[in-house]
Design an enzyme around this catalytic site. Structure first.
Site, short mmCIF file in Angstrom:
data_model
loop_
_atom_site.label_atom_id
_atom_site.label_comp_id
_atom_site.label_asym_id
_atom_site.label_seq_id
_atom_site.Cartn_x
_atom_site.Cartn_y
_atom_site.Cartn_z
N GLU A 222 0.83 -1.20 0.00
CA GLU A 222 0.00 0.00 0.00
C GLU A 222 0.87 1.25 0.00
O GLU A 222 1.98 1.25 0.53
CB GLU A 222 -0.90 0.03 1.25
CG GLU A 222 -1.68 -1.25 1.48
CD GLU A 222 -2.39 -1.28 2.83
OE1 GLU A 222 -2.76 -0.20 3.33
OE2 GLU A 222 -2.56 -2.39 3.39
N GLU A 333 -10.31 6.36 2.05
CA GLU A 333 -10.74 5.73 3.30
C GLU A 333 -10.79 6.80 4.38
O GLU A 333 -9.92 7.68 4.44
CB GLU A 333 -9.77 4.62 3.71
CG GLU A 333 -10.03 4.04 5.09
CD GLU A 333 -8.90 3.14 5.57
OE1 GLU A 333 -8.98 2.65 6.71
OE2 GLU A 333 -7.91 2.95 4.82
#
Length: 413
Positions: A222, A333
């Site tokens: 990520e 997010e």
């Protein structure tokens, strides 16, 4: 008048018992204070040991205008090599191969002295010399915010879109590409400074490259940009990386806060702030990320940031990702603490819905994946995954999309 003989003896015993109790009570209190002191000293020792492990010897230190201290550390002494699988690792200074269709500015690779495509405030006060890498110094207060030295640099939640338990306090607006074997991806990510509704919440724009299944065995790679007050102690936008080999349970961390990721670039400090931000209705700023599996270089997963070969995740630290990925995801997010049973006002991206379009909504563009033929191509098997479209949404337009939202509003109570 004298006491009777028996009473005198009883009185004497009472006096002695009282005298003993008088001294036992403070002695017991002292014992408690010593226990607490020892416990605090133990905590302090753990913090100091962790700081010593994280903050490697600096050949040069640069104080950033934003309060960070950037240490220039010998590239061979970086935290990566504390990993037991990397004790005798030989640094791969450059990728040995690029995917077919991969285009970049060759004058801006790690071997050049050219400027990165975005700036970080610490650049104003100096640069790290060749043979070193810039590492944001970890401070004692950073570890104390984490609650324990062992928790520092690790996600407090098991963060992956579509996982069973993430819909309660974490909300997503992501584009998902799946149905094939993937060996990398590309994306250009819009840079904003989203406002936080509550302390200890976060807002993230990132990509996920995953293999395996959540709750069983999950590997992830990520990277992206985030506002994360709990980790960094402020509300500035920072660039980050993350990885895990076991669904965030025991392995992996942000940036260089544990061993594993090998950095080779001396211009970009991961975990440091990124400036300037995009302006609503004005100039838009973005950062480009590439990740690909270097099939001719031990299968390491290379990361290029803003056209610079930044570093790599060695294939050996993964189990399933040592082969290929099964999913690529891009998007936003936020965490939602639901204080007073109300949805947070923490913004995702620009804090505006994707319907507002260019210059106002956040975007990802230049979306590509690397398939089993090691060819760069647009996402073909993609679909959206949106946790709460009344609060945050995404509009897919093929090789780019707009996403984001303000959190609590008239439709998101």
């Amino acid at each position: 008048m004298a006491l009777p003989c028996g009473c005198e003896r009883r009185w004497s015993r009472v006096v002695k018992m009282t005298f003993c109790l008088f001294f036992l009570i403070p002695m017991s209190s002292v014992g408690n204070r010593n226990t607490n002191t020892i416990f605090n000293k133990k905590q302090k020792l753990e913090v100091q040991q962790q700081l010593k492990r994280l903050n490697k010897l600096a050949l040069k230190s640069i104080e950033s205008p934003d309060g960070d201290i950037i240490d220039c550390v010998d590239i061979n002494k970086q935290p990566a090599f504390d990993h037991p699988l990397l004790k005798n690792h030989t640094i791969q200074m450059r990728p040995s191969s690029y995917p077919e269709g991969f285009s970049f500015d060759e004058s801006n690779d790690v071997s050049s002295n050219s400027e990165p495509k975005f700036t970080q405030p610490w650049h104003l006060n100096g640069r790290c010399p060749e043979g070193t890498i810039p590492i944001r110094r970890t401070k004692e207060e950073d570890l104390l915010r984490a609650g324990s030295a062992a928790n520092y640099g690790r996600k407090k939640h098991h963060s992956i879109p579509n996982a069973v338990s993430t819909g309660i306090t974490h909300e997503y607006a992501v584009l998902v590409e799946e149905g094939d074997k993937y060996y990398g991806m590309m994306a250009n990510m819009n840079v904003w400074n989203p406002q936080m509704g509550n302390s200890n919440e976060l807002s993230v724009s990132q990509f996920w490259i995953t293999a395996g299944a959540y709750g069983q065995d999950l590997d992830t790679i990520e990277a992206g940009i985030t506002v994360n007050e709990n980790l960094y102690g402020d509300y500035q936008t920072r660039i980050f990386t993350y990885w895990t080999d076991d669904a965030y349970e025991r392995t992996g961390c942000y940036n260089l806060d544990c061993s594993g990721f090998v950095q080779v670039d001396n211009q970009i400090a991961i975990g440091a702030t990124v400036t300037p931000y995009s302006i609503y209705g004005g100039t838009q700023r973005s950062v480009k990320f590439y990740v690909w599996k270097d099939i001719n270089g031990n299968g390491n997963w290379w990361l290029k940031i803003a056209e610079r070969d930044f570093g790599y995740w060695p294939s050996s630290i993964f189990s399933i990702l040592s082969d290929s990925a099964s999913t690529v995801q891009w998007g936003g997010e936020v965490s939602n603490l639901k204080l007073d049973d109300k949805h947070t006002t923490t913004q995702m991206g620009s804090g505006h819905f994707p319907e507002e379009g260019p210059g106002k909504a956040s975007f990802f563009d230049n979306l590509n994946v690397i398939d089993g033929l090691n060819v760069l191509r647009g996402p073909w098997n993609s679909h959206t995954s949106i946790t709460n479209p009344n609060c945050y949404n995404l509009i897919n337009s093929g090789d780019f999309f707009y996403y984001g939202g303000p959190g609590r509003n008239s439709n998101c109570p």
